[in-house]
Scaffold this active site. Sequence first.
Site, PDB file in Angstrom:
ATOM      1  N   CYS A 166       0.806  -1.227   0.000  1.00 24.81           N
ATOM      2  CA  CYS A 166       0.000   0.000   0.000  1.00 24.81           C
ATOM      3  C   CYS A 166       0.836   1.273   0.000  1.00 24.81           C
ATOM      4  O   CYS A 166       0.288   2.368  -0.131  1.00 24.81           O
ATOM      5  CB  CYS A 166      -0.941  -0.015   1.195  1.00 24.81           C
ATOM      6  SG  CYS A 166      -1.822  -1.578   1.350  1.00 24.81           S
ATOM      7  N   HIS A 303      -2.900   7.595   6.181  1.00 22.20           N
ATOM      8  CA  HIS A 303      -3.110   6.322   5.477  1.00 22.20           C
ATOM      9  C   HIS A 303      -4.565   5.896   5.721  1.00 22.20           C
ATOM     10  O   HIS A 303      -5.259   5.505   4.793  1.00 22.20           O
ATOM     11  CB  HIS A 303      -2.118   5.271   5.986  1.00 22.20           C
ATOM     12  CG  HIS A 303      -2.121   4.023   5.174  1.00 22.20           C
ATOM     13  ND1 HIS A 303      -1.984   4.035   3.809  1.00 22.20           N
ATOM     14  CD2 HIS A 303      -2.271   2.711   5.523  1.00 22.20           C
ATOM     15  CE1 HIS A 303      -2.033   2.787   3.353  1.00 22.20           C
ATOM     16  NE2 HIS A 303      -2.224   1.973   4.366  1.00 22.20           N
ATOM     17  N   GLU A 314      -1.910   4.363  13.660  1.00 19.72           N
ATOM     18  CA  GLU A 314      -1.479   5.590  12.976  1.00 19.72           C
ATOM     19  C   GLU A 314      -1.745   6.820  13.836  1.00 19.72           C
ATOM     20  O   GLU A 314      -0.931   7.755  13.849  1.00 19.72           O
ATOM     21  CB  GLU A 314      -2.202   5.722  11.626  1.00 19.72           C
ATOM     22  CG  GLU A 314      -1.726   6.932  10.834  1.00 19.72           C
ATOM     23  CD  GLU A 314      -2.319   7.012   9.425  1.00 19.72           C
ATOM     24  OE1 GLU A 314      -3.271   6.266   9.133  1.00 19.72           O
ATOM     25  OE2 GLU A 314      -1.810   7.828   8.627  1.00 19.72           O
ATOM     26  N   LYS A 335      -9.918   7.653   2.089  1.00 23.36           N
ATOM     27  CA  LYS A 335     -10.346   6.323   1.638  1.00 23.36           C
ATOM     28  C   LYS A 335     -11.851   6.119   1.712  1.00 23.36           C
ATOM     29  O   LYS A 335     -12.389   5.234   1.056  1.00 23.36           O
ATOM     30  CB  LYS A 335      -9.573   5.248   2.405  1.00 23.36           C
ATOM     31  CG  LYS A 335      -8.088   5.229   1.975  1.00 23.36           C
ATOM     32  CD  LYS A 335      -7.298   4.114   2.595  1.00 23.36           C
ATOM     33  CE  LYS A 335      -5.891   4.009   1.983  1.00 23.36           C
ATOM     34  NZ  LYS A 335      -5.003   5.154   2.274  1.00 23.36           N
ATOM     35  N   HIS A 340      -9.604   2.021  -0.815  1.00 25.30           N
ATOM     36  CA  HIS A 340      -8.158   1.822  -0.666  1.00 25.30           C
ATOM     37  C   HIS A 340      -7.614   1.351  -2.014  1.00 25.30           C
ATOM     38  O   HIS A 340      -7.780   0.191  -2.392  1.00 25.30           O
ATOM     39  CB  HIS A 340      -7.896   0.793   0.429  1.00 25.30           C
ATOM     40  CG  HIS A 340      -6.446   0.698   0.816  1.00 25.30           C
ATOM     41  ND1 HIS A 340      -5.433   1.250   0.062  1.00 25.30           N
ATOM     42  CD2 HIS A 340      -5.847   0.124   1.898  1.00 25.30           C
ATOM     43  CE1 HIS A 340      -4.274   1.017   0.639  1.00 25.30           C
ATOM     44  NE2 HIS A 340      -4.494   0.348   1.759  1.00 25.30           N
ATOM     45  N   PHE A 399       1.315  -3.449   4.018  1.00 20.65           N
ATOM     46  CA  PHE A 399       1.561  -4.812   4.494  1.00 20.65           C
ATOM     47  C   PHE A 399       3.013  -5.164   4.176  1.00 20.65           C
ATOM     48  O   PHE A 399       3.539  -4.786   3.125  1.00 20.65           O
ATOM     49  CB  PHE A 399       0.638  -5.802   3.775  1.00 20.65           C
ATOM     50  CG  PHE A 399      -0.760  -5.872   4.340  1.00 20.65           C
ATOM     51  CD1 PHE A 399      -1.108  -5.212   5.508  1.00 20.65           C
ATOM     52  CD2 PHE A 399      -1.740  -6.628   3.702  1.00 20.65           C
ATOM     53  CE1 PHE A 399      -2.389  -5.289   6.026  1.00 20.65           C
ATOM     54  CE2 PHE A 399      -3.029  -6.715   4.213  1.00 20.65           C
ATOM     55  CZ  PHE A 399      -3.348  -6.040   5.374  1.00 20.65           C
TER      56      PHE A 399
END
Lengths: 413, 82
Positions: A166, A303, A314, A335, A340, A399
């Site tokens: 990502c 994010h 986060e 998002k 995403h 990830f």
Amino acid sequence: MSKSINRKRVVVTGMGSVNPLGMNVDALWQNMLAGKCGIVPLTSIDLTDYKVKIGAQVNRTELAAALEGIKVRPSDRAVDMALLASSQALADACIMTDEPSDIGTLFGTGVGCSESLYNANTRFAERGVRGLRPTSVPRCMANAISSQISMKFKLTGPNYVLVSACSSATSAIGTAFRMIQDGHASTILCGGSDSPFDPLVFGAWDSLGVMSKNADPTTACRPFDANRDGCILGEGAGALLMESLEHASERNAHIHAELCGYGESSDAGHMTRPSQDGQVRAIRGAVASAGIELGEIGFINAHGTATRTNDECESGSIRAAMAEHADRILIASNKSFFGHMLGASGVAESIVVIEGLKAGIVPQNLNLDDPDPACRINLVADSAEKIDAPVALKNSFGFGGGNAVLVWRRWES
Amino acid sequence: MTRKEILVKLRHVMKQASQEHIDWNTVIEDATIESLGFDSLSMLDLIYDIQQEFDIEFEAEELVSINRVSEMVTFLEKNTSP
């Protein structure tokens, strides 16, 4: 790392976007200002046995028409969308592509040319090895994205794809930034592209269990909300034409924004669980490389995936890295607008940051009805906020533990 | 197959692979492959389609650098003859 006086300043002079909210940058931005959500029931694949049946999908009819307009025959959605976004960015930057130029091509992707890979797998399952086309290799390789762009627009500089889940597009932009900053290239077309909507990749995400089970497209994605229950996937591409300030000035290019810092790190811990330590190191590295004071930062484009784990982690990272400024700096995730977009999310959200710096606006956190007390940050609520501060951060965490953070500055002409 | 039969069949295969809006019945042997809308990637797809339609096996490299339809017809004439 301290900012060296010998390093070149890096600016954005062209932008292109293919997004569930529209087929260009202006459509994306105007639809965000209007509070429109691009998440819809998915129609491109049979989802009978899938738990999740919604996503942020690029309009197929509009994409096909736009591709015909630039004389591109559809091949793979990640490639197609990247070509279209690139075409827009080059045109926006007034770069002619009828003659070769030494522009580099650096794109990020999370799942790469997954549509081609799925098609090859299907043919192999049906017809064995003789069913595999000789184009399976050049169509399925992840760097088909940058290669096709390079060939289509005659860009003869460095040409490759970065893969870090990502954070891929953010890593590509950050790497291009350093190459220009250090004089290895004067101009680079960078960005990202991803499409997870083939039966295999979407099925794998369905199995992973990190997507929201809420079937209502407009309320399913709820970053930082107490009732969030997972992310919603999106597809799309974005492209930025970046060049040194001196190169842009020589050709009198219109400048959208300056990229003034980049930081990256690895959690080196868990494959899917984020680490506050890793994220804080990336944020601090970005701020240090930009040579800015925390007081200059007006907002952070988070994010903000809307998973329980990411948003809480986060929030803690932002609070730790921003210290006493954490109560002032506005935080928003995009998002809930367009899902995403995996390896393309960093460029799509950077475009939103740049438009936000130009307009002095931070779009709202859609669906933030009940802010999670565990996310103790200054979240933009249900309407857009005006800002005056000249600097914004873009966080991307992937990830595999890859963290990448960009520092954007409003361009004062 | 005669050379003319090969050209007719080849035009049909090319039409399917190219998706270019041209009158394929008028394509002559002197035409270049590039002028018919084939690039390095779609050329590989065309080669695969030729293998399937003409039911012959050959390495893609044998045709990948061909420039004109006539060269392709000659290659097929040689490789499809009994």
